[in-house]
Design an enzyme around this catalytic site. Structure first.
Site, short mmCIF file in Angstrom:
data_model
loop_
_atom_site.label_atom_id
_atom_site.label_comp_id
_atom_site.label_asym_id
_atom_site.label_seq_id
_atom_site.Cartn_x
_atom_site.Cartn_y
_atom_site.Cartn_z
N LYS A 122 4.59 1.07 -15.14
CA LYS A 122 4.62 2.53 -13.88
C LYS A 122 6.57 2.72 -14.79
O LYS A 122 7.10 1.95 -15.62
CB LYS A 122 4.73 1.21 -12.90
CG LYS A 122 4.91 2.39 -11.99
CD LYS A 122 3.88 2.43 -11.05
CE LYS A 122 3.63 2.97 -10.03
NZ LYS A 122 2.36 3.20 -9.80
N ASP A 162 2.48 9.54 -8.66
CA ASP A 162 2.36 8.20 -7.98
C ASP A 162 3.04 8.36 -6.85
O ASP A 162 3.14 9.78 -6.65
CB ASP A 162 4.07 6.38 -8.17
CG ASP A 162 3.20 5.81 -7.34
OD1 ASP A 162 2.39 5.00 -6.84
OD2 ASP A 162 3.73 5.67 -6.61
P1 NDP Z 1 3.00 10.56 -1.64
O1 NDP Z 1 4.76 11.33 -2.49
O2 NDP Z 1 2.19 11.79 -2.16
O3 NDP Z 1 2.92 10.85 -0.18
C1 NDP Z 1 4.44 9.51 -0.26
C2 NDP Z 1 3.94 9.36 1.52
O4 NDP Z 1 4.88 8.38 1.92
C3 NDP Z 1 4.33 10.89 2.09
O5 NDP Z 1 3.81 10.84 3.49
C4 NDP Z 1 6.11 9.95 2.32
O6 NDP Z 1 6.62 10.72 3.35
C5 NDP Z 1 5.89 8.96 2.60
N1 NDP Z 1 7.45 7.80 2.93
C6 NDP Z 1 7.56 7.17 0.90
N2 NDP Z 1 8.35 6.80 0.36
C7 NDP Z 1 8.50 6.40 2.00
C8 NDP Z 1 9.28 5.94 2.89
N3 NDP Z 1 10.46 4.69 1.97
N4 NDP Z 1 9.19 5.41 4.27
C9 NDP Z 1 8.42 5.94 4.83
N5 NDP Z 1 7.55 7.19 4.91
C10 NDP Z 1 7.85 7.38 2.93
O7 NDP Z 1 2.84 9.58 -3.03
P2 NDP Z 1 0.65 8.31 -2.51
O8 NDP Z 1 0.21 9.48 -1.75
O9 NDP Z 1 0.36 9.31 -4.81
O10 NDP Z 1 1.42 7.49 -2.40
C11 NDP Z 1 1.41 6.37 -1.34
C12 NDP Z 1 0.90 4.79 -1.69
O11 NDP Z 1 0.13 5.03 -2.82
C13 NDP Z 1 1.83 4.58 -2.85
O12 NDP Z 1 2.26 3.23 -2.36
C14 NDP Z 1 1.45 4.69 -3.83
O13 NDP Z 1 2.40 3.69 -4.45
C15 NDP Z 1 0.29 4.00 -4.08
N6 NDP Z 1 -0.84 4.62 -4.55
C16 NDP Z 1 -1.34 5.84 -5.17
C17 NDP Z 1 -2.02 5.93 -6.04
C18 NDP Z 1 -2.04 7.34 -6.60
O14 NDP Z 1 -2.77 7.87 -6.97
N7 NDP Z 1 -1.40 8.14 -5.68
C19 NDP Z 1 -3.02 5.26 -7.29
C20 NDP Z 1 -2.42 3.93 -5.84
C21 NDP Z 1 -1.40 3.44 -5.21
P3 NDP Z 1 7.24 12.40 2.86
O15 NDP Z 1 6.76 13.60 2.61
O16 NDP Z 1 8.16 11.99 3.54
O17 NDP Z 1 8.21 11.63 1.41
O1 2IT Z 2 -0.46 2.79 -8.06
C1 2IT Z 2 -1.68 3.25 -9.12
O2 2IT Z 2 -2.59 2.51 -8.77
C2 2IT Z 2 -0.99 4.85 -9.50
N1 2IT Z 2 -0.53 5.16 -8.80
C3 2IT Z 2 -2.16 5.11 -10.18
C4 2IT Z 2 -2.17 5.17 -11.75
C5 2IT Z 2 -2.97 6.12 -12.41
O3 2IT Z 2 -2.50 5.31 -13.97
O4 2IT Z 2 -3.56 6.47 -12.27
#
Ligand code: NDP
Ligand code: 2IT
Length: 449
Positions: A122, A162
């Site tokens: 990561k 992420d």
């Molecule tokens: P994005 O940046 O696309 O979206 C994040 C969302 O969460 C936004 O709405 C953001 O609000 C909100 N957010 C972020 N930080 C905080 C906080 N401290 N408190 C409240 N709300 C918060 O990220 P993702 O959708 O990609 O990721 C969301 C979660 O999913 C994370 O935990 C990530 O690790 C996990 N994840 C993502 C994967 C991926 O493929 N993208 C894969 C597996 C897990 P704002 O717009 O205000 O920043």
């Molecule tokens: O937390 C996760 O699994 C991710 N942000 C996606 C990682 C990836 O390599 O697609």
């Protein structure tokens, strides 16, 4: 087992998120450790909690006004026993070494569950993309990659997105990598379709999370149709979780961002979701604006003085935390149960505090922990790597079918592992045990390296 926690805490006392992630896994795998004395003798836990390599670097960049800024970049290469390091990059002001290490640690076991050959890593930065222009984001990404490029590669370490890193950032990062190395390779996943991306990768985490929930419901002969769902976040994972839930006939009534949450009693339908995608992905606005557009919705700003998050305090059947770590505490968990929620499926990484997890487990919920439920994203990243290696592309249908098969297999693997160790139906233990055994056996095969 307390031994390992003592070692981790003594060595890095300030890394609370990392301690939390390690504690959860070490609690789950106690029976496996007892059944395999070799694991203790080989100091397998001590080896697992120490990253193979950590890279920390300076990222200086200039904003549009000519002012210089200095951010910190990270890449934690946690474990390469089953494949090249693989895992996302997070750009968020809260990023620090503890958060990077917790995410990399979780990623090791998650990636093992996917059945694909990927180790765990990561990375990211404390850079905040919010409010920055495209050119500022580009300059930052170029500065970040001007150091990271020497540590990564398609057979070494393959980053992806992420929080705060989506298609735009992956594009700028890839462009700089290509310029510096003079190579067009699958060094990043989450690329755009025109230049090596995979269909369904943007959707994969959210869709996968919903497929996982559907599998859990099927163990009680139920489906998602007609279920009321609470979703948090409004980024990549939340958007595609909502999209698939709508498609399967569920009703999504909440979304949020870091400023607050909306509750729409009438449900967020496909048309409203399209509006949200425009708001968040194109205009990069705040979720509060939803209430100007749709009168049926109420907005509640986050209140740091509250002991609970109002988003989790609505009547519903299912909850899909899809924003960030520790967004459900014990009070939230109890509120969910009091409001009728019996399915919790974690799109985010470690969104529930340890006390919240205890509440879920004590109440016999269908509770899918992040490292199983959100593994769809990295799974399709693995499929993107396969397609890049073969220099061909699969259709949307083909990738989606593979994703469904993978999520189904992760679900059954978790259940089987939980049953084998006498904790049937406990997906937390099941996911940790199954991921752990695969990684540990691979480490032992490869000797003391
Ligand atoms: P994005 O940046 O696309 O979206 C994040 C969302 O969460 C936004 O709405 C953001 O609000 C909100 N957010 C972020 N930080 C905080 C906080 N401290 N408190 C409240 N709300 C918060 O990220 P993702 O959708 O990609 O990721 C969301 C979660 O999913 C994370 O935990 C990530 O690790 C996990 N994840 C993502 C994967 C991926 O493929 N993208 C894969 C597996 C897990 P704002 O717009 O205000 O920043
Ligand atoms: O937390 C996760 O699994 C991710 N942000 C996606 C990682 C990836 O390599 O697609």
């Amino acid at each position: 087992m307390t031994d390992i926690m003592q070692i981790v805490k003594d060595r890095d006392p300030q890394e609370n998120e990392f301690h939390q992630a390690v504690h959860e896994v070490t609690e789950s795998i106690k029976p496996v450790m007892d059944a395999n004395p070799e694991y203790r003798q080989q100091k397998i836990l001590q080896r697992l909690v120490e990253p193979e390599r950590v890279i920390i670097f300076r990222v200086p960049w200039m904003d549009d006004q000519g002012e210089v800024h200095v951010n910190r970049g990270f890449r934690v290469e946690m474990n390469s026993a089953i494949g090249p390091y693989k895992g996302g990059l997070r750009f968020h002001p809260s990023v620090n070494l503890s958060i990077m290490k917790f995410l990399a640690f979780e990623q090791v076991f998650k990636n093992a569950l996917t059945t694909l050959p990927m180790g765990g890593g990561k990375g990211g930065s404390d850079f905040d993309p919010k409010g920055k222009s495209d050119t500022e984001v580009m300059r930052f990404c170029q500065g970040f990659m001007s150091e990271l490029y020497r540590h990564i590669g398609p057979d070494t370490d393959v980053p992806a997105g992420d929080i705060g890193v989506g298609a735009r950032e992956i594009g700028y990062l890839f462009g700089m990598y290509k310029k510096l190395t003079n190579e067009f390779t699958g060094v990043l996943t989450g690329k755009s379709l025109n230049w090596g991306g995979s269909l369904i990768r943007p959707e994969a985490t959210g869709y996968g999370s919903v497929y996982f929930a559907a599998e859990m419901l099927q163990t009680r002969s139920q489906t998602l149709e007609g279920k009321t769902c609470l979703v948090s976040g409004s980024g990549n994972v939340a958007q595609y979780t909502t999209e698939k839930l709508i498609e399967l006939g569920a009703k999504v009534v909440t979304l949020s961002d870091s400023s607050g949450s909306i509750f729409d009693d009438e449900g967020i339908d496909a048309r409203k979701l399209e509006w949200i995608k425009q708001l968040k992905n194109v205009r990069r606005g705040r979720i509060q604006e939803y209430t100007d557009q749709y009168a049926s919705a109420v907005y509640t700003p986050f209140d740091p003085n509250l002991d609970h998050n109002p988003l989790w305090d609505h009547n519903a059947d299912c909850a899909f935390p899809s924003a960030t770590q520790n967004e459900i505490n014990a009070t939230d968990a109890q509120n969910l149960i009091n409001n009728g929620v019996y399915v919790v499926c974690e799109g985010a990484n470690m969104p529930t505090t340890p006390k919240g997890v205890d509440v879920f487990l004590q109440n016999n919920l269908l509770y899918g922990p992040g490292k199983a439920a959100n593994a769809g994203g990295v799974s399709v990243s693995g499929l993107e790597m396969s397609q890049n290696s073969m220099r061909l592309t699969w259709t949307r249908k083909e990738v989606d079918e593979r994703l469904q098969i993978i999520m189904r297999r992760i679900h059954s693997t978790c259940l089987e592992a939980s049953e084998q160790y006498g904790v049937g139906g406990n997906y937390v233990h099941g996911a940790n045990i199954a991921g752990f055994v695969k990684v540990v056996e691979s480490m032992l095969d490869q000797g003391l390296v």
